[in-house]
Design a protein around this motif. Structure first.
Motif, PDB file in Angstrom:
ATOM      1  N   PRO C 225       1.405  -1.318  -0.017  1.00 12.85           N
ATOM      2  CA  PRO C 225       0.494  -0.398  -0.157  1.00 12.85           C
ATOM      3  C   PRO C 225       0.801   1.731   0.133  1.00 12.85           C
ATOM      4  CG  PRO C 225      -0.088  -0.524   2.380  1.00 12.85           C
ATOM      5  CD  PRO C 225       0.921  -2.057   1.362  1.00 12.85           C
ATOM      6  N   LEU C 226       2.224   0.956  -0.693  1.00 13.47           N
ATOM      7  CA  LEU C 226       2.374   2.709  -0.586  1.00 13.47           C
ATOM      8  C   LEU C 226       3.068   2.969  -1.865  1.00 13.47           C
ATOM      9  CD1 LEU C 226       5.653   0.567   1.748  1.00 13.47           C
ATOM     10  CD2 LEU C 226       4.263   2.334   2.659  1.00 13.47           C
ATOM     11  N   HIS C 227       1.741   2.742  -2.492  1.00 12.44           N
ATOM     12  CA  HIS C 227       1.883   3.487  -4.148  1.00 12.44           C
ATOM     13  C   HIS C 227       1.328   5.033  -4.655  1.00 12.44           C
ATOM     14  CE1 HIS C 227      -2.210   1.573  -3.057  1.00 12.44           C
ATOM     15  NE2 HIS C 227      -2.598   2.637  -3.341  1.00 12.44           N
ATOM     16  N   SER C 228       0.877   5.448  -3.255  1.00 13.18           N
ATOM     17  CA  SER C 228      -0.121   6.224  -3.607  1.00 13.18           C
ATOM     18  C   SER C 228       0.609   7.344  -4.362  1.00 13.18           C
ATOM     19  CB  SER C 228      -0.298   6.830  -2.517  1.00 13.18           C
ATOM     20  OG  SER C 228       0.760   7.813  -1.943  1.00 13.18           O
ATOM     21  N   GLY C 280       5.228  -9.937   0.976  1.00 12.16           N
ATOM     22  CA  GLY C 280       5.795 -10.034  -0.198  1.00 12.16           C
ATOM     23  C   GLY C 280       4.303 -10.178  -1.259  1.00 12.16           C
ATOM     24  N   LEU C 281       4.200 -11.585  -0.544  1.00 13.98           N
ATOM     25  CA  LEU C 281       2.739 -11.973  -1.237  1.00 13.98           C
ATOM     26  C   LEU C 281       1.285 -12.016  -1.330  1.00 13.98           C
ATOM     27  CD1 LEU C 281       3.979 -16.048  -1.123  1.00 13.98           C
ATOM     28  CD2 LEU C 281       3.440 -14.545  -3.482  1.00 13.98           C
ATOM     29  N   VAL C 282       1.339 -11.261   0.664  1.00 12.40           N
ATOM     30  CA  VAL C 282       0.112 -10.524   0.207  1.00 12.40           C
ATOM     31  C   VAL C 282       0.323  -9.418  -0.168  1.00 12.40           C
ATOM     32  CG1 VAL C 282      -1.155  -9.422   2.395  1.00 12.40           C
ATOM     33  CG2 VAL C 282      -0.161 -12.032   3.216  1.00 12.40           C
ATOM     34  N   ALA C 283       1.366  -8.399   0.215  1.00 13.16           N
ATOM     35  CA  ALA C 283       1.134  -7.296  -0.358  1.00 13.16           C
ATOM     36  C   ALA C 283       1.016  -7.615  -2.057  1.00 13.16           C
ATOM     37  CB  ALA C 283       2.672  -6.377  -0.157  1.00 13.16           C
ATOM     38  N   ALA C 284       1.709  -7.928  -2.692  1.00 11.82           N
ATOM     39  CA  ALA C 284       1.580  -8.067  -4.033  1.00 11.82           C
ATOM     40  C   ALA C 284      -0.158  -8.565  -4.713  1.00 11.82           C
ATOM     41  CB  ALA C 284       2.225  -9.564  -4.296  1.00 11.82           C
ATOM     42  N   CYS C 285      -0.703  -9.972  -3.733  1.00  9.51           N
ATOM     43  CA  CYS C 285      -2.263  -9.959  -3.842  1.00  9.51           C
ATOM     44  C   CYS C 285      -3.113  -8.632  -3.837  1.00  9.51           C
ATOM     45  CB  CYS C 285      -2.436 -10.985  -3.305  1.00  9.51           C
ATOM     46  SG  CYS C 285      -1.736 -12.453  -3.689  1.00  9.51           S
ATOM     47  N   ALA C 286      -2.627  -8.052  -2.663  1.00  7.91           N
ATOM     48  CA  ALA C 286      -3.786  -6.793  -2.596  1.00  7.91           C
ATOM     49  C   ALA C 286      -3.703  -5.843  -3.652  1.00  7.91           C
ATOM     50  CB  ALA C 286      -3.805  -6.547  -1.187  1.00  7.91           C
ATOM     51  N   ALA C 287      -2.088  -5.309  -4.527  1.00 13.26           N
ATOM     52  CA  ALA C 287      -2.249  -5.686  -5.112  1.00 13.26           C
ATOM     53  C   ALA C 287      -2.215  -4.988  -6.944  1.00 13.26           C
ATOM     54  CB  ALA C 287      -0.644  -4.837  -5.375  1.00 13.26           C
ATOM     55  N   MET C 288      -2.120  -6.691  -7.031  1.00 15.83           N
ATOM     56  CA  MET C 288      -2.831  -7.438  -8.554  1.00 15.83           C
ATOM     57  C   MET C 288      -4.476  -6.740  -8.030  1.00 15.83           C
ATOM     58  SD  MET C 288      -1.188 -10.527  -8.974  1.00 15.83           S
ATOM     59  CE  MET C 288      -0.133 -11.248  -7.729  1.00 15.83           C
ATOM     60  N   VAL C 289      -4.828  -7.271  -7.277  1.00 19.15           N
ATOM     61  CA  VAL C 289      -6.355  -7.475  -7.554  1.00 19.15           C
ATOM     62  C   VAL C 289      -6.571  -5.718  -6.929  1.00 19.15           C
ATOM     63  CG1 VAL C 289      -8.409  -8.218  -6.160  1.00 19.15           C
ATOM     64  CG2 VAL C 289      -6.534  -9.551  -6.511  1.00 19.15           C
ATOM     65  N   LEU C 290      -6.523  -4.716  -5.888  1.00 22.71           N
ATOM     66  CA  LEU C 290      -6.860  -3.867  -5.503  1.00 22.71           C
ATOM     67  C   LEU C 290      -7.090  -2.795  -6.783  1.00 22.71           C
ATOM     68  CD1 LEU C 290      -6.909  -4.138  -1.630  1.00 22.71           C
ATOM     69  CD2 LEU C 290      -8.790  -4.351  -3.290  1.00 22.71           C
ATOM     70  N   ILE C 294      -9.211  -0.243  -9.547  1.00 22.66           N
ATOM     71  CA  ILE C 294      -9.595   0.745  -8.975  1.00 22.66           C
ATOM     72  C   ILE C 294      -9.072   0.919 -10.407  1.00 22.66           C
ATOM     73  CG2 ILE C 294      -8.468   2.508  -8.749  1.00 22.66           C
ATOM     74  CD1 ILE C 294      -7.214   1.279  -5.650  1.00 22.66           C
ATOM     75  N   ALA C 295      -8.284   0.652 -11.435  1.00 22.31           N
ATOM     76  CA  ALA C 295      -8.089   1.008 -12.812  1.00 22.31           C
ATOM     77  C   ALA C 295      -9.233   0.860 -13.345  1.00 22.31           C
ATOM     78  CB  ALA C 295      -6.761   0.085 -13.548  1.00 22.31           C
ATOM     79  N   CYS C 296      -9.859   0.023 -13.231  1.00 18.04           N
ATOM     80  CA  CYS C 296     -10.702   0.027 -13.996  1.00 18.04           C
ATOM     81  C   CYS C 296     -12.194   1.123 -14.081  1.00 18.04           C
ATOM     82  CB  CYS C 296     -12.036  -1.343 -13.639  1.00 18.04           C
ATOM     83  SG  CYS C 296     -11.557  -2.306 -13.744  1.00 18.04           S
ATOM     84  N   PHE C 297     -12.055   2.000 -12.898  1.00 26.76           N
ATOM     85  CA  PHE C 297     -13.100   3.240 -12.929  1.00 26.76           C
ATOM     86  C   PHE C 297     -12.556   4.200 -13.073  1.00 26.76           C
ATOM     87  CE2 PHE C 297     -14.472  -0.460  -9.103  1.00 26.76           C
ATOM     88  CZ  PHE C 297     -15.980  -0.113  -9.670  1.00 26.76           C
ATOM     89  N   GLN C 298     -10.877   4.475 -13.032  1.00 25.16           N
ATOM     90  CA  GLN C 298     -10.288   5.787 -13.820  1.00 25.16           C
ATOM     91  C   GLN C 298     -11.269   5.978 -15.592  1.00 25.16           C
ATOM     92  OE1 GLN C 298      -7.628   6.768 -11.802  1.00 25.16           O
ATOM     93  NE2 GLN C 298      -8.458   4.927 -10.657  1.00 25.16           N
ATOM     94  N   ARG C 299     -10.906   7.802 -15.146  1.00 23.05           N
ATOM     95  CA  ARG C 299     -11.461   8.768 -16.586  1.00 23.05           C
ATOM     96  C   ARG C 299     -10.279   8.547 -17.041  1.00 23.05           C
ATOM     97  NH1 ARG C 299     -15.915  12.694 -13.382  1.00 23.05           N
ATOM     98  NH2 ARG C 299     -13.905  12.933 -12.789  1.00 23.05           N
ATOM     99  N   ASP C 300      -9.164   8.784 -16.709  1.00 24.09           N
ATOM    100  CA  ASP C 300      -8.521   9.121 -18.063  1.00 24.09           C
ATOM    101  C   ASP C 300      -6.906   8.225 -17.735  1.00 24.09           C
ATOM    102  OD1 ASP C 300      -6.596  12.224 -18.230  1.00 24.09           O
ATOM    103  OD2 ASP C 300      -5.195  10.081 -17.922  1.00 24.09           O
ATOM    104  N   TRP C 307      -2.534   3.373 -12.642  1.00 24.88           N
ATOM    105  CA  TRP C 307      -2.830   1.938 -11.646  1.00 24.88           C
ATOM    106  C   TRP C 307      -3.153   0.853 -11.968  1.00 24.88           C
ATOM    107  CZ3 TRP C 307      -3.904   2.849  -6.846  1.00 24.88           C
ATOM    108  CH2 TRP C 307      -4.859   4.034  -6.472  1.00 24.88           C
ATOM    109  N   SER C 308      -2.681   0.512 -13.946  1.00 23.13           N
ATOM    110  CA  SER C 308      -2.177  -1.237 -14.315  1.00 23.13           C
ATOM    111  C   SER C 308      -1.137  -1.287 -13.709  1.00 23.13           C
ATOM    112  CB  SER C 308      -2.343  -0.926 -15.230  1.00 23.13           C
ATOM    113  OG  SER C 308      -1.943  -1.628 -15.743  1.00 23.13           O
ATOM    114  N   SER C 309      -0.241   0.022 -13.534  1.00 26.58           N
ATOM    115  CA  SER C 309       1.455  -0.155 -13.030  1.00 26.58           C
ATOM    116  C   SER C 309       1.161  -0.635 -11.699  1.00 26.58           C
ATOM    117  CB  SER C 309       2.715   1.083 -13.340  1.00 26.58           C
ATOM    118  OG  SER C 309       2.512   1.068 -14.601  1.00 26.58           O
ATOM    119  N   VAL C 310       0.323  -0.238 -10.321  1.00 22.29           N
ATOM    120  CA  VAL C 310       0.450  -0.627  -9.580  1.00 22.29           C
ATOM    121  C   VAL C 310       0.642  -2.004  -9.498  1.00 22.29           C
ATOM    122  CG1 VAL C 310      -0.382  -0.268  -7.199  1.00 22.29           C
ATOM    123  CG2 VAL C 310       0.205   1.659  -8.955  1.00 22.29           C
TER     124      VAL C 310
END
Lengths: 487, 120, 489
Positions: C225-228, C280-290, C294-300, C307-310
């Motif tokens: 979650p350090l991607h902001s 790392g695995l937990v963070a990776a799972c959260a990153a992949m899914v969440l 979020i990328a699905c809801f972007q307008r730009d 977000w896809s990069s995250v």
């Protein structure tokens, strides 16, 4: 028989000829007549190449393309089941092209170039799948087929088409990515190979539990086989123009699905392994339930194409059932049903398209009395319907007979009952259509004729093929029977 | 423990204060100040490693046997340069943000951006 | 030839002041092009040298551990080549794009910053000294803060400032970690650290050092979650900068993580004694899914890609966290494949930005037919994000799923596949908007810039080539994984 040096080249040639036709379509996009000729020529070339392969069906043709990763190779091979599917796709494509020309022009379909182009790509992908020598090659063709058909499903560009396209793409990709791909990776981990091997690759590599889970992943993951509950994409795809529904959603796409199931059952698991481990029981029941439920839904549908779509779901489940019974006779029956149902169902879709082209009617309840105005169309419809139901003297007879024999062979009395009830239901949803057209009086004032000859000729040809198939079943599945070591 | 390692306690307090300022304040300059406090704590940490009990500054002179370790001081010099570059870049950005938005409060700038977005 | 390791970093580093002094935009661009070309030549020569074993280069003739040394081994040689290659492609791409987006008088400074950024990345990769790695990481970061702030919209300033704050905290964490490792061993040379650290495994200061280094680098690689900072920074940066950073920016931090975790601290400490692998695995799972969700809801478009990069960082980290040869190889392979794929997408977004003035998704409605080449590139690269054959994304997903299934990590397999499905949704959204909406009547702002479209397609074709015939990247990734195989557990 041994293969000569050039014969393996026929395999990539068969896959390439529709693609070349597609390129021709793009190049000739400003000359409609030449463009359609290119499409037709590509189809004929593919059909001739595939048919010529029947001469060498017993040989072990193999064409290696290139190595992907160590131990994983893109390769084609020739075996009877694949050739069967390739023949169905390649022979029915030029016929469909002929029909499309009539349909597309009579209905003023926009964007015809992209229509013919993606059609060609889809057929090439189907042939790629048919000749795949391993799961990896098959998976690539499978995904390309999905992607290439999306523009065809959404051809209308309407809101309904977009929605249909979303469901289509979503379900097919979801099942293949989430289930089929892990299944292939798992197989690779268990055996160190993804090749299709006579007798089954997994034989002796896994216990019953693993086999059952793996089979579930494979069979449900092959979303194109439209096993319930992942069948929704098929009726949604009916928003496509009718020729697309005819070739893709009666022949190429759905048959690619059931072909994959059959091929995996025979060459990845091995029918003997499935039989002795009993791993296929759950999937057999799923298929049995799909046969009945889909047939039940079909009887309730008034929209002609929707009814045919659910009929397809039901009939596909017959083929999956044939594979899941883990009996050689049943698998042979499934393979034959792949052919007879394809010919029958494409005829039905051609008829639906011809009816729409001529009188703009798409509901069963609107067809009263049309039989006399369109005798060829409804005659063909009747023949094809009887073939799918499985009545002699039509091709469907033999495939249903073999499937029934297979249930007896496997000792599954319930499944035998399922098949019989399924056929009765198909009688109930198919036969009323030509009967009302011929027997009920036409509404006053309506004078119609047949659709353009380009539409009518193909459907008569395929209806005739339904009859012809009755007399030559051995020619079609003989080589496969020998490969399965059936007497 | 506290008596012998008091320098580490001091560093930790400084570090946490700096981090807290960065996280809790919306004002861009205050964020930069917090960042500097945070970094200064780390510089102290480095310098503290170089201290040798009884040692003097590491300049060779007759009659002196124990010196403090010079390497950490050199490292801190580099780190200070990096920190200074960061601060000056941050200040330059703050100036430009002030010119564009007329505020140095991050929240107000975001609100200004959002309202402009909806207006457009 | 013996000076290749230092030339690799020195060429772009010297390019920076030269660009700044040239004060002429064409000259600065030419210099940047030459610099990146030179870096690529060095990198390719170094990769070829790997056949004869690793190269150690003592800077200024001061031997390690006194002096700083550069170490080129199979783990970092491919990274050098990747960064140099993407930088060269960006250099060709940059000329029309930068002239359209940056004030003329700032262009030489822009290229100076680009040189610094590339030099910093190459330095992090090449160095064999822990403190030196920190300095180069900050050179990269500082120059990218400045580059991002040059974005056209004023929001770029806010994004750059936020990145500056978060990035500096991350870097300072890294600095603390290095300080603690230094405190327990008295050395900063990586090879030396690796030799001395096993004696003090279990030391609490060392445990803290690992924690600080891992968290610091997690910030720099934008691991959930350090991607902001990432989506805003990538989206607001000038197109050429987005392409460079999205291609290789976070990958450098991922590489640094690999280097510190495996060859400095040692896998038996990081993944064995400490639970970095499971975290790392937990963070990776959260990153992949969440992040995919979020990328699905972007307008730009550019935010969507950010977000896809995250999410894609999640794939890489998932592979590395397994700490198996196959896992490291899969993660490394995805670094290469995703660098090419995502750079292609940001490059295409840059083409759109230049021609439309906006990459708001609504502004793309119906343009699929008017700009077929650009959108075909987006579609093909998008298939790579989903991981469909025949793109490079399929290869890395194959390798990753293989490595995960091998370890019985079914939950993570589920997350990988779920993330792919979400990628279908967000790529599908772009496709639907571009092809199934009615095109607007408004004319396009500018004609297409040939170098930009050509470089976008070069990246797309590379992605397809790596998908169809992944022998080269797979061999490089395997080589890297095998090189660290002895230090995994």
């Amino acid at each position: 028989m041994t293969a000569t040096a050039w014969q393996p080249l026929l395999l990539p040639l068969a896959v390439a000829s529709p693609l070349l036709g597609g390129v021709g379509v793009l190049l000739l996009r400003h000359r409609p007549n030449l463009r359609e000729s290119a499409s037709f020529a590509g189809g004929l070339a593919a059909a001739v190449t595939v048919l010529s392969l029947w001469a060498v069906v017993g040989t072990d043709l193999r064409f290696e393309m290139w190595t992907w990763l160590p131990g994983l190779t893109f390769a084609f091979h020739l075996e009877p089941l694949g050739l069967l599917f390739a023949t169905v796709a390649a022979v029915l494509w030029p016929i469909t092209t002929l029909f499309s020309i009539g349909y597309v022009r009579a209905n003023g379909l926009p964007r015809q170039t992209s229509f013919y182009f993606y059609f060609a790509v889809a057929v090439a992908a189907a042939l790629w799948i048919a000749f795949s020598a391993n799961l990896l090659t098959l998976f690539v063709g499978y995904e390309v087929l999905t992607l290439a058909t999306v523009p065809l499903v959404t051809h209308e560009r309407s809101a309904a088409a977009r929605r249909g396209g979303r469901v289509y793409l979503g379900l097919l990709l979801a099942t293949s990515i989430c289930l089929l791909l892990p299944a292939i990776v798992w197989t690779w981990l268990l055996t160190g190979s993804t090749e299709f091997v006579p007798g089954g690759l997994l034989a002796g590599h896994a216990g019953t539990g693993v086999l059952a889970v793996l089979l579930g992943l494979f069979v449900i993951g092959t979303g194109k086989a439209a096993l319930m509950p992942f069948h929704r994409w098929l009726p949604e795809a009916m928003v496509a123009p009718t020729p697309v529904s005819a070739l893709l959603h009666a022949v190429a796409v759905v048959k690619a699905g059931v072909f994959t199931v059959l091929k995996i059952s025979i060459y990845t698991f091995g029918l003997d392994t499935l039989d002795s481990s009993g791993a296929s029981t759950v999937m057999m029941w799923t298929a049995g339930i799909t046969v009945l439920v889909a047939a039940g839904i079909a009887t309730a549908k008034d929209n002609l194409k929707a009814r045919l779509a659910y009929s397809t779901v039901s009939q596909l489940a017959y083929i999956v059932l044939g594979a899941m019974l883990a009996s050689r006779v049943a698998a042979l029956g499934g393979a034959l049903h792949l052919v007879t149902h394809a010919v029958g169902k494409i005829t039905l879709f051609f008829c639906a398209g011809a009816i729409y082209t001529s009188v703009r009617k798409s509901r069963v309840s609107e067809l009263d009395g049309l039989g006399r105005a369109m005798p060829w169309t409804f005659g063909a419809f009747l023949v094809a319907a009887l073939s799918i139901i499985g009545l002699p003297p039509l091709g469907g007879t033999w495939s249903k007979w073999l499937l029934l024999q297979g249930t007896a062979d496997a000792g599954e009395a319930v499944m035998m009952a399922v098949l019989l009830v399924g056929s009765l239901l198909s009688l109930a949803y198919l036969l009323p259509i030509p009967l009302r057209a011929f027997s009920r009086p036409a509404p006053p004032g309506a004078v119609h004729g047949e659709a353009p000859p380009a539409c009518v000729v193909p459907l008569v040809v395929t209806a005739a093929a339904c009859v012809a198939l009755f007399f030559v079943p051995d020619l079609i599945v003989g080589p496969l029977g020998r490969a399965l070591e059936l007497p | 423990m506290i008596a012998t390692h008091y320098i580490y306690w001091l560093i930790i307090v400084l570090m946490m204060s700096g981090l807290y300022i960065v996280l809790s304040h919306g004002h861009l300059l205050k964020k930069l100040i917090g960042l500097n406090v945070f970094q200064a704590a780390v510089f102290l940490l480095y310098v503290s490693f170089g201290k040798v009990a009884g040692g003097t500054a590491p300049i060779v002179a007759p009659g002196i046997e124990t010196y403090s370790h010079p390497l950490p001081a050199v490292l801190v010099l580099t780190a200070i340069v990096v920190g200074m570059a960061t601060t000056s870049l941050g200040l330059a950005l703050a100036v430009r943000i002030f010119r564009e938005y007329g505020t140095l409060e991050e929240d107000e700038a975001i609100v200004a951006e959002a309202s402009e977005h909806t207006a457009a | 030839m013996t000076h290749l390791p230092v030339l690799q970093v020195l060429i772009p580093l010297m390019g920076a002041p030269a660009c700044a002094l040239l004060r002429q935009r064409r000259a600065a661009w030419t210099l940047f092009l030459l610099v990146t070309g030179g870096a690529l030549v060095c990198a390719v020569l170094l990769v070829l040298r790997m056949e004869q074993g690793s190269v150690r280069y003592a800077l200024g003739g001061w031997p390690a551990p006194r002096g700083i040394e550069y170490v080129i081994d199979p783990l970092n040689a491919p990274m050098l080549a990747l960064v140099s290659l993407i930088a060269l492609i960006v250099a060709v791409y940059a000329r029309p794009s930068v002239e359209a987006e940056i004030e003329t008088r700032r262009i030489p400074l822009f290229y100076a910053c680009m040189c610094l950024c590339v030099a910093g990345m190459l330095g992090v990769i090449a160095t064999g000294d822990a403190f030196n790695a920190f300095v180069f990481l900050e050179i990269t970061s500082l120059s990218s803060y400045a580059l991002i702030a040059m974005g056209k919209r004023r929001r770029a300033l806010l994004a750059a400032f936020r990145y500056l704050i978060v990035g500096t905290i991350g870097a300072t964490f890294l600095l603390i970690g290095i300080a603690l490792a230094y405190a327990v061993t008295g050395t900063l040379n990586m090879a030396d650290l690796a030799q001395r650290l096993p004696d003090v495994y279990g030391n609490r200061a060392l445990t803290a050092a690992v924690a600080f280094v891992v968290v610091g680098l997690a910030v720099k690689m934008a691991l959930f979650p350090l991607h902001s900072w990432l989506p805003g920074a990538y989206a607001e940066a000038p197109s050429a900068v987005s392409t460079l950073l999205a291609g290789v920016g976070t990958k450098v931090a991922v590489y640094a993580f690999l280097r510190f975790a495996l060859t400095v601290f040692g896998g038996s400490l990081v993944f064995g004694l400490l639970p970095v692998g499971s975290i790392g695995l937990v963070a990776a799972c959260a990153a992949m899914v969440l992040a995919s969700a979020i990328a699905c809801f972007q307008r730009d478009l550019k935010y969507l890609l950010g977000w896809s990069s995250v999410a894609q960082i999640g794939y890489i980290v998932a592979g590395l966290s397994l700490a198996t040869v196959d896992g490291i190889s899969a993660g490394y392979l995805h670094m290469i494949n995703h660098a090419v794929t995502k750079a292609a997408l940001f490059a295409a977004a840059g083409v759109l930005l230049m021609r439309l003035g906006s990459v708001d998704l609504q502004a793309l409605a119906g343009l699929g037919r008017r700009m077929p080449w650009t959108f075909a590139a987006i579609l093909l690269a998008g298939l790579g994000l989903i991981g469909l054959p025949p793109t490079a994304g399929f290869v890395s997903k194959w390798a990753l799923v293989l490595a995960l299934v091998e370890q019985g990590q079914w939950f993570v397999v589920g997350a990988v596949l779920g993330s792919s499905l979400l990628a279908v949704v967000y790529v599908g959204r772009i496709v639907e908007i571009a092809w199934f909406r009615e095109p607007p009547e408004t004319p396009l702002l500018r004609p297409p810039a040939v170098p930009m479209v050509a470089m976008t397609w070069l990246l797309v074709l590379m992605s397809l080539y790596f998908g169809l015939s992944p022998v080269l990247p797979a061999a490089l990734a395997d080589g890297a994984a095998v090189a660290v195989a002895g230090r995994l557990r």
